[in-house]
Structures are given as structure tokens and as C-alpha cells.
Design a protein around this motif. Structure first.
Motif, PDB file in Angstrom:
ATOM      1  N   UNK A  89     -17.939  12.601  -5.460  1.00  0.00           N
ATOM      2  CA  UNK A  89     -16.584  12.679  -4.781  1.00  0.00           C
ATOM      3  C   UNK A  89     -15.720  11.803  -5.585  1.00  0.00           C
ATOM      4  N   UNK A  90     -15.248  12.331  -6.651  1.00  0.00           N
ATOM      5  CA  UNK A  90     -14.225  11.586  -7.549  1.00  0.00           C
ATOM      6  C   UNK A  90     -12.909  11.794  -7.107  1.00  0.00           C
ATOM      7  N   UNK A  91     -11.965  11.147  -6.814  1.00  0.00           N
ATOM      8  CA  UNK A  91     -10.491  11.083  -6.257  1.00  0.00           C
ATOM      9  C   UNK A  91      -9.734  10.984  -7.402  1.00  0.00           C
ATOM     10  N   UNK A  92      -9.182  11.922  -7.749  1.00  0.00           N
ATOM     11  CA  UNK A  92      -8.105  11.949  -9.042  1.00  0.00           C
ATOM     12  C   UNK A  92      -6.619  11.708  -8.442  1.00  0.00           C
ATOM     13  N   UNK A  93      -5.982  10.569  -8.581  1.00  0.00           N
ATOM     14  CA  UNK A  93      -4.513  10.440  -7.917  1.00  0.00           C
ATOM     15  C   UNK A  93      -3.421  11.470  -8.626  1.00  0.00           C
ATOM     16  N   UNK A  94      -3.864  11.922  -9.622  1.00  0.00           N
ATOM     17  CA  UNK A  94      -3.034  12.440 -10.507  1.00  0.00           C
ATOM     18  C   UNK A  94      -3.535  14.140 -10.244  1.00  0.00           C
ATOM     19  N   UNK A  95      -3.669  14.464  -9.107  1.00  0.00           N
ATOM     20  CA  UNK A  95      -4.023  15.870  -8.904  1.00  0.00           C
ATOM     21  C   UNK A  95      -3.023  16.900  -9.139  1.00  0.00           C
ATOM     22  N   UNK A 174     -13.107   5.993  -6.339  1.00  0.00           N
ATOM     23  CA  UNK A 174     -11.499   6.022  -6.022  1.00  0.00           C
ATOM     24  C   UNK A 174     -10.961   4.915  -7.122  1.00  0.00           C
ATOM     25  N   UNK A 175     -10.145   5.621  -7.845  1.00  0.00           N
ATOM     26  CA  UNK A 175      -9.436   4.964  -8.960  1.00  0.00           C
ATOM     27  C   UNK A 175      -8.120   4.543  -8.531  1.00  0.00           C
ATOM     28  N   UNK A 176      -7.901   3.335  -8.232  1.00  0.00           N
ATOM     29  CA  UNK A 176      -6.418   2.662  -7.802  1.00  0.00           C
ATOM     30  C   UNK A 176      -5.896   3.489  -6.576  1.00  0.00           C
ATOM     31  N   UNK A 177      -6.707   3.617  -5.495  1.00  0.00           N
ATOM     32  CA  UNK A 177      -5.931   4.953  -4.488  1.00  0.00           C
ATOM     33  C   UNK A 177      -4.607   4.142  -3.754  1.00  0.00           C
ATOM     34  N   UNK A 178      -4.540   3.094  -3.916  1.00  0.00           N
ATOM     35  CA  UNK A 178      -3.275   2.549  -3.284  1.00  0.00           C
ATOM     36  C   UNK A 178      -2.082   2.027  -4.099  1.00  0.00           C
ATOM     37  N   UNK A 179      -2.128   2.606  -5.412  1.00  0.00           N
ATOM     38  CA  UNK A 179      -1.152   2.523  -6.349  1.00  0.00           C
ATOM     39  C   UNK A 179       0.119   3.109  -6.046  1.00  0.00           C
ATOM     40  N   UNK A 180       1.249   2.105  -5.855  1.00  0.00           N
ATOM     41  CA  UNK A 180       2.533   3.019  -5.678  1.00  0.00           C
ATOM     42  C   UNK A 180       2.678   2.994  -4.139  1.00  0.00           C
ATOM     43  N   UNK A 181       1.925   2.796  -2.999  1.00  0.00           N
ATOM     44  CA  UNK A 181       2.094   3.165  -1.766  1.00  0.00           C
ATOM     45  C   UNK A 181       3.156   1.795  -1.090  1.00  0.00           C
ATOM     46  N   UNK A 182       3.811   1.988  -0.205  1.00  0.00           N
ATOM     47  CA  UNK A 182       4.518   1.186   0.389  1.00  0.00           C
ATOM     48  C   UNK A 182       3.454   0.285   1.449  1.00  0.00           C
ATOM     49  N   UNK A 183       3.893  -0.643   2.071  1.00  0.00           N
ATOM     50  CA  UNK A 183       2.816  -1.406   3.115  1.00  0.00           C
ATOM     51  C   UNK A 183       2.180  -0.598   4.203  1.00  0.00           C
ATOM     52  N   UNK A 184       2.946   0.341   4.827  1.00  0.00           N
ATOM     53  CA  UNK A 184       2.510   0.921   5.756  1.00  0.00           C
ATOM     54  C   UNK A 184       1.549   1.854   5.368  1.00  0.00           C
ATOM     55  N   UNK A 185       1.984   2.706   4.426  1.00  0.00           N
ATOM     56  CA  UNK A 185       0.971   3.754   3.683  1.00  0.00           C
ATOM     57  C   UNK A 185      -0.354   3.042   3.167  1.00  0.00           C
ATOM     58  N   UNK A 186      -0.206   1.887   2.645  1.00  0.00           N
ATOM     59  CA  UNK A 186      -1.398   1.323   2.269  1.00  0.00           C
ATOM     60  C   UNK A 186      -2.326   0.798   3.450  1.00  0.00           C
ATOM     61  N   UNK A 187      -1.738   0.499   4.422  1.00  0.00           N
ATOM     62  CA  UNK A 187      -2.736   0.152   5.627  1.00  0.00           C
ATOM     63  C   UNK A 187      -3.244   1.225   6.328  1.00  0.00           C
ATOM     64  N   UNK A 188      -2.602   2.535   6.286  1.00  0.00           N
ATOM     65  CA  UNK A 188      -3.214   3.557   6.683  1.00  0.00           C
ATOM     66  C   UNK A 188      -4.203   4.013   5.924  1.00  0.00           C
ATOM     67  N   UNK A 189      -4.069   3.935   4.626  1.00  0.00           N
ATOM     68  CA  UNK A 189      -5.095   4.084   3.811  1.00  0.00           C
ATOM     69  C   UNK A 189      -6.461   3.373   3.772  1.00  0.00           C
TER      70      UNK A 189
END
Length: 274
Positions: A89-95, A174-189
């Protein structure tokens, strides 16, 4: 090349004295790492430290210049890596999806390993139920019918994790999955990752970041990279120290951990440090 039928048991990842050299420059030097089922590793280091290069080896995307890399029990160079990657399972943030497919449709493409849903392909009842469970775990049930093109970056990240888990891999990268997320989005992730790990105790994960605040509570191990070399590797309680993190980033950094989460604060240099 041998087929990529992967054996059960043993480490999921193992590297031995791995070097990666490009144009005479070492991107990685003498890296050894073993990832067992149920372990959750963080790859930490400054920009250019070699984190993404190492993740490319672990994801069977590239080969080392020297040394050995074993992925799911198979040695790179002796197996068809295209087939081997279907077990990861390789998550590409640039899907690259650009069409307004629903969250549910995007998650299900994890089974066909395609960007768009394949024509005339339909999931089984069990596959559909698996997708619903993953969407629930990742906090996506409420937006399951929403178009991909309307999602926030944080929502897209959680969709891609659910998509990567559809084939039931034993390993998630997971390659830097929280990059660019605001605080709420990061905590949800991060909360979703903690829940995922508790629900799938045999799943192993490797997460790349250069921010300690982006590490889930369930992180068990860490490898610190500096200029392509390993500063330290092992259980987080031994590796995530002020001294070793400072050595990793080449600057005095004080770290703390509260309720399972890390934070870091750079210290001003003294005149004698300059």
C-alpha cells in the motif's frame, strides 16, 4: 525474474548495508533496516536527507547501487517489482485523478490499481463492504458520495490511504501525508491513522516526515537520516531524544512528548556554536 508471490512470516522489509549513488554522489550510505509486522516506523530527517530515496527502495520503486533490499520476503533484483508493488500500500500524495469521481469510486480503484474506474468492472458485495469499513475508519463515511474534485487536501489524503488499503496489504508506505494540511486536517489524519493501526494490528507502516508534530501516537520505531546516513534507528523511546534529533537536523533542538505526541523547538545558537 521470479514471480512476486510473497511468503508469509518473517520481516516485511529488510535492507542490508544499502548504498544509493547518483552521478558519483551518495544519496544513501550503509543503511540497514528491518521492519516487522505490527511495527510503525517514522523516517525523519531534513530536506535532502534521503528519506524519499529510501522509501523508493522500500516500495520496490527503485534498486540500490550496493547492498540488499528485501520487500515482503523477496529480494529486489530477483523478482518482478511491478508485480511485487501490487502487494504494497503506497500512498502517492500527487494522485493524478482529475475527474469528479466519488470518494467511494476512488477508494475502489485500489482493487484495480487504476486511476479511473475500469469499464464493466464491478466490486463484489464483500469488496464494497470492505470499502465502506475503510471509509468509516478514515472518517470519510459522510462524504462517500462527494466528488474528488471538491475535496480538501486533507480529505484527499485520507481517501488515498483508504484506497491503498483496499487490496489488504501487509505494509503501508506514507510519504509526508500531512504536508500542506491545516491543524484540523492534520489532527483528523493522525487520528485516523491511530485508529487504523489499532484495528489492523498486523499492518506495518513506514511514514516519512521532517516534522515531529506529524507523527501519530502509535509510532513505535524511528530511523533518523542526515545527508544519506543513519544517525540512529530503533524503538522511538531510544531514538527520539533531544540529543539524537539535534544531531539528525544539525541544530540544537529540544523535543518533548505529551500524551503520546511529540513537539520540537529549535534552540538559538550560542556564539561559540557558529
Amino acid at each position: 525474474m521470479a514471480s512476486a508471490e510473497v511468503p508469509s512470516g518473517g520481516p516485511l522489509l529488510r535492507t542490508r548495508e544499502v548504498d544509493v549513488v547518483r552521478d558519483g554522489r551518495y544519496l544513501l550510505r550503509s543503511i540497514s533496516l528491518t521492519v516487522e509486522p505490527g511495527q510503525h516506523w517514522a523516517l525523519l530527517g531534513a530536506n535532502g536527507a534521503g528519506k524519499s530515496t529510501l522509501l523508493g527502495l522500500l516500495g520496490a520503486v527503485s534498486h540500490p547501487t550496493h547492498g540488499e533490499v528485501h520487500v515482503l520476503g523477496r529480494k529486489l533484483g530477483t523478482v518482478d517489482i511491478r508485480s511485487l508493488r501490487t502487494h504494497l500500500g503506497h500512498v502517492n500524495p500527487r494522485h493524478p485523478l482529475r475527474t469528479p469521481r466519488s470518494v467511494r469510486e476512488v477508494v475502489l480503484t485500489g482493487l484495480t490499481n487504476s486511476i479511473e474506474p475500469e469499464l464493466r468492472w464491478q466490486p463484489t458485495v464483500e469488496q464494497s463492504a470492505h470499502a465502506e469499513r475503510l471509509m468509516d475508519t478514515m472518517g470519510l463515511a459522510r462524504i462517500a458520495d462527494s466528488p474528488w474534485t471538491t475535496l480538501s487536501q486533507g480529505e484527499r489524503g485520507r481517501v488515498l490511504i483508504a484506497r491503498a488499503l483496499m487490496p489488504r496489504p501487509r505494509l503501508l508506505l506514507l510519504d509526508e501525508p500531512a504536508t500542506g494540511l491545516d491543524l484540523t486536517a492534520r489532527e483528523l489524519l493522525l487520528g485516523s491513522l491511530d485508529l487504523l493501526r489499532s484495528q489492523h494490528p498486523e499492518l506495518a507502516t513506514v511514514l516519512v516526515t521532517h516534522h515531529l508534530e506529524e507523527l501519530p501516537e502509535t509510532t513505535t520505531h524511528a530511523l533518523l537520516l542526515r545527508e544519506g546516513e543513519c544517525v540512529a534507528a530503533g524503538p522511538v523511546d531510544r531514538v527520539m531524544t533531544t540529543e539524537l534529533i539535534s544531531a539528525c537536523f544539525g541544530h540544537p533542538i529540544r523535543i518533548s512528548r505529551v500524551d503520546g505526541r511529540w513537539s520540537a523547538r529549535a534552540q538559538p545558537r550560542r556564539p561559540t556554536d557558529v
